[in-house]
Design a protein around this motif. Structure first.
Motif, PDB file in Angstrom:
ATOM      1  N   HIS A 178      10.851  34.860 -21.254  1.00 21.62           N
ATOM      2  CA  HIS A 178      12.196  35.425 -21.377  1.00 21.62           C
ATOM      3  C   HIS A 178      12.150  36.665 -22.269  1.00 21.62           C
ATOM      4  N   LEU A 179      12.145  36.498 -23.567  1.00 17.48           N
ATOM      5  CA  LEU A 179      12.165  37.651 -24.466  1.00 17.48           C
ATOM      6  C   LEU A 179      11.035  37.619 -25.484  1.00 17.48           C
ATOM      7  N   GLY A 180      10.025  36.824 -25.215  1.00 14.48           N
ATOM      8  CA  GLY A 180       8.813  36.947 -26.003  1.00 14.48           C
ATOM      9  C   GLY A 180       8.689  36.087 -27.246  1.00 14.48           C
ATOM     10  N   CYS A 181       9.545  35.089 -27.431  1.00 15.91           N
ATOM     11  CA  CYS A 181       9.337  34.168 -28.555  1.00 15.91           C
ATOM     12  C   CYS A 181       8.153  33.250 -28.234  1.00 15.91           C
ATOM     13  N   CYS A 221      11.240  26.604 -26.241  1.00 16.39           N
ATOM     14  CA  CYS A 221      11.383  27.929 -26.852  1.00 16.39           C
ATOM     15  C   CYS A 221      12.621  27.899 -27.745  1.00 16.39           C
ATOM     16  N   PRO A 254      16.750  30.244 -19.243  1.00 13.64           N
ATOM     17  CA  PRO A 254      16.704  31.711 -19.268  1.00 13.64           C
ATOM     18  C   PRO A 254      15.345  32.299 -18.892  1.00 13.64           C
ATOM     19  N   CYS A 268       6.961  33.078 -24.517  1.00 10.60           N
ATOM     20  CA  CYS A 268       8.000  32.785 -23.527  1.00 10.60           C
ATOM     21  C   CYS A 268       8.224  33.984 -22.609  1.00 10.60           C
ATOM     22  N   CYS A 294      14.246  30.208 -29.144  1.00  9.54           N
ATOM     23  CA  CYS A 294      15.154  31.365 -29.130  1.00  9.54           C
ATOM     24  C   CYS A 294      16.386  31.121 -28.262  1.00  9.54           C
ATOM     25  N   HIS A 295      16.194  30.697 -27.020  1.00  8.72           N
ATOM     26  CA  HIS A 295      17.338  30.486 -26.131  1.00  8.72           C
ATOM     27  C   HIS A 295      17.212  29.185 -25.358  1.00  8.72           C
ATOM     28  N   GLY A 296      16.345  28.312 -25.794  1.00  6.87           N
ATOM     29  CA  GLY A 296      16.322  26.954 -25.260  1.00  6.87           C
ATOM     30  C   GLY A 296      15.563  26.730 -23.967  1.00  6.87           C
ATOM     31  N   SER A 297      14.733  27.674 -23.548  1.00 12.75           N
ATOM     32  CA  SER A 297      13.930  27.390 -22.353  1.00 12.75           C
ATOM     33  C   SER A 297      12.953  26.261 -22.654  1.00 12.75           C
TER      34      SER A 297
HETATM   35  S1  FES Z   1      12.746  34.019 -25.608  1.00  9.50           S
HETATM   36 FE1  FES Z   1      12.349  32.005 -24.882  1.00  9.50          FE
HETATM   37  S2  FES Z   1      14.241  31.370 -24.101  1.00  9.50           S
HETATM   38 FE2  FES Z   1      14.642  33.401 -24.741  1.00  9.50          FE
END
Ligand code: FES
Length: 198
Positions: free
Chosen positions: A127-130, A154, A172, A125, A156-159
Motif C-alpha cells: 500500500h504505502l510502504g509500512c 500492517c 488497502p 506493505c 498503518c492502514h490495517g492490511s
Molecule cells: S501501508 Fe500498509 S496498509 Fe497502508
C-alpha cells in the motif's frame, strides 16, 4: 496509485527506517543477520545477498537487508503451511497473478516459495510502504478477526496478509508482499536478489 508514487513511498520507508536505525527493530524478537556481502559498495548497488538459514528453526523468521529493504526469511511449521489452505478463499489474489510486484514463476504457488516451508518476502506493505508486523499467534486478538489464522498485520492502514504474504480481500494494500528473486546455493544457503546460476 502510479508506479512513481509507489517508488516514492518505498524510498520514504527506506529513509525513515534507516534514519532511525530501525531496520533491525522491524521485528524485535528475531535476529537481524549480518549478510555475507561481496563488499559494502556492491551491496549498496544492489548485489545479491547470501544468507545461511541452517539454524533457522520452524516458526522462526530472520530479517536481512537487501537493496536497503528488509527481506524476511521464515521457516514455516507444518501447521502454518496448513493454514494457507484455509486462507486460500479469503485472500484477494491467491495465485499471485497481480502484477504490481510480479511474483517469480517458482513462487506462484500456494506457499509462494521454492521449498514449501521457507518463505522469502520483502517486508514492505504494497500500500504505502509500512513494514507489517508478525502476527503468528492464531485466534482472537486486537485488530484481528476472531478466526485469525496467523500472518502479518500492517499497522498503518490495517492490511492483513496470510503466512504466504497474500493480502486478504478488501484491504488497502493492492498486492501481495513482494517475493524477491532468490535461489538456493545449497540446502542451507540462500541467495537473495538473483535466481539463476551465473
Ligand atoms: S501501508 Fe500498509 S496498509 Fe497502508
Amino acid at each position: 496509485m502510479s508506479d512513481s508514487e509507489v517508488d516514492s513511498a518505498r524510498r520514504n520507508w527506506v529513509m525513515i527506517t534507516c534514519g532511525a536505525g530501525a531496520v533491525g527493530g522491524v521485528a524485535t524478537a528475531v535476529p537481524f543477520l549480518a549478510s555475507f556481502t561481496p563488499s559494502d559498495r556492491a551491496k549498496a548497488a544492489g548485489a545479491p545477498v547470501e544468507v545461511d538459514i541452517g539454524d533457522l528453526k520452524p516458526g522462526e523468521k530472520l530479517v536481512v537487508e537487501w537493496r536497503g529493504k528488509p527481506v524476511w526469511i521464515m521457516r514455516r511449521t507444518p501447521e502454518q503451511l496448513k493454514s494457507l489452505e484455509k486462507s486460500e478463499a479469503l485472500v484477494a489474489d491467491p495465485r499471485s497473478e497481480r502484477t504490481q510486484y510480479p511474483t517469480p514463476p517458482y513462487a506462484k504457488n500456494q506457499a509462494r516459495s521454492i521449498k514449501p516451508e521457507v518463505f522469502v518476502a520483502v517486508g514492505i506493505c504494497s500500500h504505502l510502504g509500512c513494514s507489517p508486523s508478525d502476527k503468528f499467534q492464531v485466534g482472537a486478538q486486537p485488530s484481528l478477526p476472531d478466526d485469525w489464522l496467523g500472518g502479518f498485520l500492517c499497522p498503518c492502514h490495517g492490511s492483513t496478509f496470510d503466512l504466504a504474504g497474500r493480502v486478504y480481500k478488501n484491504k488497502p494494500a493492492p498486492d501481495n508482499l513482494e517475493v524477491p528473486a532468490h535461489m538456493y546455493l545449497s540446502d542451507s544457503r540462500l541467495l537473495i536478489g538473483e535466481d539463476k546460476k551465473a
